[in-house]
Every structure is written in structure tokens, then in C-alpha cells.
Design a protein around this motif. Structure first.
Motif, short mmCIF file in Angstrom:
data_model
loop_
_atom_site.label_atom_id
_atom_site.label_comp_id
_atom_site.label_asym_id
_atom_site.label_seq_id
_atom_site.Cartn_x
_atom_site.Cartn_y
_atom_site.Cartn_z
N ASN A 8 -0.85 -2.71 -5.84
CA ASN A 8 -1.45 -1.40 -5.57
C ASN A 8 -1.61 -0.55 -6.83
O ASN A 8 -1.87 0.64 -6.74
CB ASN A 8 -0.60 -0.64 -4.55
N TYR A 9 -1.46 -1.15 -8.01
CA TYR A 9 -1.60 -0.41 -9.26
C TYR A 9 -3.04 0.09 -9.39
O TYR A 9 -3.99 -0.70 -9.28
CB TYR A 9 -1.25 -1.31 -10.44
N GLY A 12 -4.76 -3.26 -10.00
CA GLY A 12 -3.97 -4.04 -9.06
C GLY A 12 -4.86 -4.89 -8.17
O GLY A 12 -6.01 -4.54 -7.89
N GLU A 41 -4.98 -5.27 -5.15
CA GLU A 41 -5.36 -4.68 -3.87
C GLU A 41 -5.68 -3.19 -3.98
O GLU A 41 -5.68 -2.48 -2.98
CB GLU A 41 -4.24 -4.89 -2.84
N PHE A 42 -5.97 -2.70 -5.20
CA PHE A 42 -6.15 -1.26 -5.36
C PHE A 42 -7.35 -0.73 -4.58
O PHE A 42 -7.38 0.43 -4.16
CB PHE A 42 -6.28 -0.90 -6.85
N ASN A 43 -8.38 -1.56 -4.40
CA ASN A 43 -9.55 -1.12 -3.63
C ASN A 43 -9.74 -1.99 -2.38
O ASN A 43 -10.85 -2.29 -1.97
CB ASN A 43 -10.82 -1.15 -4.49
N THR A 44 -8.62 -2.37 -1.81
CA THR A 44 -8.63 -3.18 -0.59
C THR A 44 -8.30 -2.29 0.60
O THR A 44 -7.34 -1.53 0.56
CB THR A 44 -7.60 -4.31 -0.68
N THR A 45 -9.10 -2.38 1.64
CA THR A 45 -8.85 -1.58 2.83
C THR A 45 -8.24 -2.43 3.93
O THR A 45 -8.61 -3.59 4.11
CB THR A 45 -10.14 -0.92 3.36
#
Length: 419
Positions: free
Chosen positions: A148-149, A153, A155-159
Motif C-alpha cells: 500500500n506504499y 506499492g 496495490e496502491f491503485n488497486t480497488t
């Protein structure tokens, strides 16, 4: 720090010296312990606005000569750096991904995005390099970047909104902070849930499986039989009462089971890393000054030293351009008798020798079983050159695969875990 009792008077003297010499003297304001605060009403020395104001506005120290150097001990490293900017400090010390002593320094990628946001001008900066930096840190430095970095990261732009993949394509602005595909070369991603469908699963695989991302495998469509199997497994999970999204680790596990052709085997990973280590050792040995002139008095002790130091080496020797040995055959203790016949043998027809002589380039074999020790080995052969670049000899080194594996620091979990 005593701002008015020491820091300002000291900076005043530096300013005088700068004016008399005509040489700009920069002052770095260091918050080494991260005590600084971005609030203008905080007392000195913790108030960054007051500190910058004292140097810039009261003393008259030019903004372009002021630098801010902060640390993240209290989770304020980025906002403190931006505050220093806004109150008259032109330069900000930053580091890639915030790496630095203890809690780290202002993240360079965050500073870049902040600068563009504040000024509305990217100054020609290629922001997609931020993603390349993260990939380098992950692959080469072996750094663990939190999923989430921000900006980098996985997954930083994962919904995890549970929407269909088709929906996010129609209106990505609802779920994305900005056009991450354009600015960071990172398209928005969707976590797989019971609402994703087979198209969502196929999309996730295409965006996350390294062999597909790197162009080594063709993209998967929702019609692939393996996708249907993964979809069935996902639906079974939710039928059991699951309420959370499917994790990347779970999807990778299912993909390895149902679409194994997408993955490199763990043995292949270990083999490639072992070969990389062997190449590194071989290149270092071949460039050693002790064998540069092929003089017995310096060459033989050096080769003996190498074989004792590097337990991964089974055999090391030098051969002249005609294929005859010009050094002893150095082996591990107690094994010299196995290789006795190699001392007077001609190697002009051996692949490792002919390839080096023909191309002038190093030769590295794949793994094979030694007919002498019955161990799995690989051969490295490299040219030894004169000062004018012409080749005068070939050094060949046989490496033991099992010993090379011991030098690998990050074996795949499947190999390390022997439960």
C-alpha cells in the motif's frame, strides 16, 4: 538548537563571508531526529515555518541557499519538507522511496509529485521513472516495498470495491487518484471478488503475472480453461461465507495450479541465481592481477588461494591458446587424484575452449553432471588478454551447483520450507 543564540549569528557570519568572497554558501537546516513541526504557531526550534522565517525573512539568507534535511521519526518527513518549501527554503534533500538512516528521509517520488501539484508544471520530469525505480528496488536491491506504499506499492491503485472489470474501464476516475497509467505507467487495478467474473480474473492475471507483463507469455483471455477453474474456486470461497477479496497470494497459488505454463519453476529461479553468482566469481578471478602475466610464481599461489576460499569451485586451471594446460589443475582438498589426467590433456575440441577462442567472449555452460565427481556442475571459461586486448590464455572454472545454492540469500519459499 539555539536558533537566535547560535544558529542565526553563525549564519550571519557565513552571509558576510559569502558577500565578501562572492561565493554562495549554502546552509542545510537539519532535522535529524524528526522533531520539526509544520505548524506556524509552534515554538522554536520545532516550528519549521518560524525557523525558515528567521533565516530567510529576518536574516535575509537567500532562499536558494537554504536546504531542508528531515527525518521521519514522527511520520512528518514529507509534510515537513513541503512546509520548508512553502516558507522559503528552496532545496529539499530527498531519497529514493524514503530510504535513509533509521526512519528515513523525504521520499523523492513524493516530493516530485508534490512539486508538480504545487507549481502546476512538471518541468519536463518523466514521472514514469518512479515506477522503474520501484521495480529496480524490488528486483535488484531485493527491497520489500509495502503493497500500500503510495505511488509505488503493488496495490496502491488497486480497488477492492467488488465491481466488474468492465465498470472500472468505463469510469476509472471514480476509483483512481489520478491517471496513474499516464503519470506512473501503472494502470488502475481491481482485486478479485465474487463480482469480478472471468474477465476480471483474466485482467488480474495479465496485470500481475511477471511472464505476461514482461512479454514472455501471451495475455490470458477469459476463455482460457484455467481461468474458468480459478473462477470456480473463487465462487466456492464466497459460497462458504467469505466476505473479503481474494489476495494476490491466493490468486498466484491458483494460477500456478491451473495455468503452470505462466510460471518459471522454483528450480529454474535457483539455477539462474546460481549461474549469476558463478559468473560474478569467475569474472572477478579472471581479472586478477596475479594471473595477468601468467607467471607461475604468482599465478599458482593465487589459484590455490581461490580454490580454498571458494568452496563452490570444483576445479580451476588455465589453458594456452593451443588448448594445453599452463597451470596446475587446482581442486578441492582430497579430489586432485580424480582430475590427474586433465593436466596433460589437450582441450582444443572442448566446447568451453573453442567458444572462447572463436568469439573472444566468456562462455558459461548450463548445468551438467561431472563425469569425475558425479556432481551437478557448470563450467565458466573466460579469456585472459594481453594489454593490447589480444587473447593469450583461457581460464576455466567448474562450479558445484549445490555449493552455489548455499550462497543464495533468498531462496524461494517452496524450497526453504521443508514442512
Amino acid at each position: 538548537a539555539d536558533i537566535y543564540g547560535f544558529c542565526i549569528p553563525f549564519a550571519a557570519e557565513l552571509l558576510k563571508l559569502s558577500k565578501s568572497s562572492g561565493i554562495p554558501i549554502k546552509v542545510r537546516l537539519c532535522d535529524t531526529m524528526g522533531y520539526g513541526l509544520p505548524y506556524p504557531d509552534t515554538v522554536l526550534p520545532r516550528s519549521i515555518p518560524k525557523m525558515i522565517h528567521a533565516f530567510n525573512s529576518e536574516l535575509g539568507y537567500p532562499a536558494e541557499w537554504l536546504e531542508w534535511h528531515g527525518h521521519n521519526d514522527f511520520h512528518k518527513v514529507h509534510i515537513n519538507g513541503v512546509t520548508a518549501w512553502l516558507y522559503g527554503c528552496s532545496a529539499l534533500n530527498a531519497s529514493l522511496l524514503g530510504y535513509g538512516e533509521r526512519t528515513g528521509n523525504p521520499p523523492l517520488e513524493a516530493a516530485v509529485v508534490e512539486y508538480i501539484g504545487l507549481t502546476g508544471n512538471d518541468q519536463g520530469i518523466d514521472t514514469t521513472v518512479i515506477t522503474e525505480i520501484a521495480e529496480y528496488f524490488t528486483k535488484e536491491v531485493k527491497a520489500d516495498i509495502p503493497p500500500n506504499y503510495p505511488f509505488v506499492g503493488s496495490e496502491f491503485n488497486t480497488t477492492r470495491a467488488g465491481i466488474h472489470a468492465d465498470g472500472i474501464l468505463k469510469n476509472p476516475e471514480i476509483y483512481n487518484i489520478f491517471d496513474t497509467d499516464k503519470i506512473l505507467n501503472r494502470p488502475i487495478r481491481v482485486m478479485v471478488t465474487d463480482k469480478s467474473g472471468m474477465s476480471g480474473i483474466a485482467r488480474w492475471l495479465n496485470e500481475n503475472i511477471p511472464s505476461i507483463k514482461d512479454g514472455l507469455r501471451e495475455e490470458i483471455t477469459k476463455r482460457h480453461p484455467g481461468v474458468k477453474h480459478i473462477y470456480d474456486w473463487v465462487m466456492q470461497e464466497y459460497e462458504k461465507g467469505r466476505t473479503t477479496s481474494i489476495s494476490p497470494e491466493e490468486l498466484i497459488t491458483q494460477a500456478k495450479h491451473y495455468i503452470p505454463s505462466l510460471f518459471e519453476s522454483d528450480f529454474d529461479k535457483v539455477r539462474q541465481e546460481a549461474i549469476r553468482i558463478a559468473r560474478k566469481i569467475a569474472e572477478k578471478v579472471s581479472k586478477a592481477q596475479e594471473i595477468e602475466h601468467l607467471e607461475t610464481l604468482t599465478m599458482e599461489p593465487f589459484l590455490e588461494k581461490i580454490i580454498k576460499k571458494e568452496g563452490s569451485i570444483q576445479l580451476i586451471a588455465l589453458t594456452n591458446k593451443d588448448g594445453f594446460r599452463i597451470s596446475q589443475v587446482h581442486t578441492q582438498h582430497g579430489e586432485k587424484g580424480m582430475f590427474r589426467n586433465l593436466l596433460n590433456k589437450n582441450f582444443h575440441k572442448h566446447d568451453w575452449f573453442t567458444e572462447v577462442v572463436k568469439t573472444g567472449q566468456p562462455y558459461y555452460s548450463d548445468l551438467f553432471f561431472s563425469k569425475y565427481t558425479k556432481r551437478l556442475i557448470l563450467t565458466a571459461a573466460l579469456p585472459i588478454r594481453n594489454q593490447d586486448g589480444t587473447m593469450k590464455a583461457v581460464i576455466d572454472i567448474d562450479f558445484r551447483f549445490d555449493e552455489l545454492v548455499k550462497l543464495i540469500t533468498d531462496l524461494p519459499d517452496e524450497i526453504v520450507d521443508v514442512k
